[in-house]
Design an enzyme around this catalytic site. Structure first.
Site, mmCIF file in Angstrom:
data_model
loop_
_atom_site.group_PDB
_atom_site.id
_atom_site.type_symbol
_atom_site.label_atom_id
_atom_site.label_comp_id
_atom_site.label_asym_id
_atom_site.label_seq_id
_atom_site.Cartn_x
_atom_site.Cartn_y
_atom_site.Cartn_z
ATOM 1 N N LEU A 1 -7.436 -34.226 -16.228
ATOM 2 C CA LEU A 1 -6.463 -33.149 -16.044
ATOM 3 C C LEU A 1 -7.044 -32.212 -15.000
ATOM 4 C CD1 LEU A 1 -5.431 -32.265 -19.731
ATOM 5 C CD2 LEU A 1 -4.118 -33.564 -18.053
ATOM 6 N N ASP A 2 -6.194 -31.644 -14.145
ATOM 7 C CA ASP A 2 -6.667 -30.708 -13.134
ATOM 8 C C ASP A 2 -7.385 -29.532 -13.801
ATOM 9 O OD1 ASP A 2 -5.415 -32.305 -11.270
ATOM 10 O OD2 ASP A 2 -3.611 -31.074 -11.180
ATOM 11 N N LYS A 3 -8.237 -28.887 -13.054
ATOM 12 C CA LYS A 3 -9.009 -27.763 -13.584
ATOM 13 C C LYS A 3 -8.113 -26.694 -14.184
ATOM 14 C CE LYS A 3 -12.458 -24.334 -12.107
ATOM 15 N NZ LYS A 3 -13.271 -23.832 -10.971
#
Length: 251
Positions: free
Chosen positions: A106-108
């Site tokens: 998952l993106d930051k």
């Protein structure tokens, strides 16, 4: 067929120390198998049959661990990073020896469901492009999301690099008018995609002239994020969840 393992490997995997530390425990007579002190740390044992104790503590051997994490913003989906905290930094020390890793990423700045495991076969099955495992996201989108966007997503949209996405299901939950004159409207949606391209959800909305301002993954295959898990918290999968996940990965 019963599983056989070296005693020192089993104990190391169960968190009782390094191989050299386990040798010292054996030398001190602290390790017993079927109530008999062990003299050889390389002894072959059967974890499903033999009763093994270390300093009186029963050894519970588990080869694989499966954790459901509600990933918070600001944490990266990696096993190590030189600048940021990783999802592994959120775990108790009890899990350190299992060498867990995130299944996908998952993106930051994205929250939500992330599976952590050391089961490489299951992870491979879930991440294989041929499997088309569905993933559902909840998002707050800047702009007025309408039925035309749902139709476009259903047919696949072209991203900024020319890639055309697979059909995706967009559900419009709520569209709110601007809070003040000149400010943009906001929409709350759920989007189910069958692939996992880089920044895919954000780029799909960019393709229809809108911007994602909040993103949270809520399902992955048959697995749904436990609503009782606060951001940054985790728990082990139930046997029912694991059974469904395995069946989905093998289908």
């Amino acid at each position: 067929m019963a599983i056989k393992l070296r005693l020192d490997k089993l104990l190391a995997h169960s968190g009782f120390g390094t191989r050299s530390e386990i040798k010292l425990l054996v030398k001190r007579g602290s390790v017993r198998v079927n109530d008999k002190p062990v003299k050889d740390s390389g002894l072959q044992v059967q974890p499903d049959k033999d009763e093994i104790t270390v300093e009186g503590e029963a050894v519970r051997y588990r080869e694989f661990v499966y954790l459901m994490l509600n990933k918070p913003q600001g944490v990266v989906s990696a096993t190590e990073d030189n600048r940021d905290r990783t999802v592994l930094d959120l775990l108790d020390d009890d899990y350190a020896h299992f060498e867990l890793f995130p299944v996908g990423r998952l993106d930051k700045d994205t929250e939500g469901l992330l599976l952590l495991t050391n089961d490489g076969k299951l992870a491979h099955n879930l991440l294989s492009p041929r499997k088309h495992v569905p993933k559902t996201y909840y998002a707050v989108v800047e702009g007025y999301v309408e039925e035309a966007d749902a139709i476009a997503f259903r047919h696949g949209v072209e991203l900024d690099d020319g890639y055309k996405t697979m059909p995706a299901e967009l559900r419009i939950l709520e569209t709110m008018k601007p809070a003040a004159a000149g400010s943009p409207s906001e929409s709350r949606i759920e989007l189910t995609i069958m692939e996992g391209k880089f920044h895919q959800v954000k780029r799909m909305f960019q393709a229809v002239g809108k911007r994602v301002v909040f993103l949270k993954r809520i399902t992955m295959g048959p697995l749904s994020l436990d609503s009782s898990l606060q951001a940054g918290r985790y728990r082990e999968l139930t046997s029912e969840e694991l059974q469904k996940l395995r069946a989905h990965g093998e289908s």
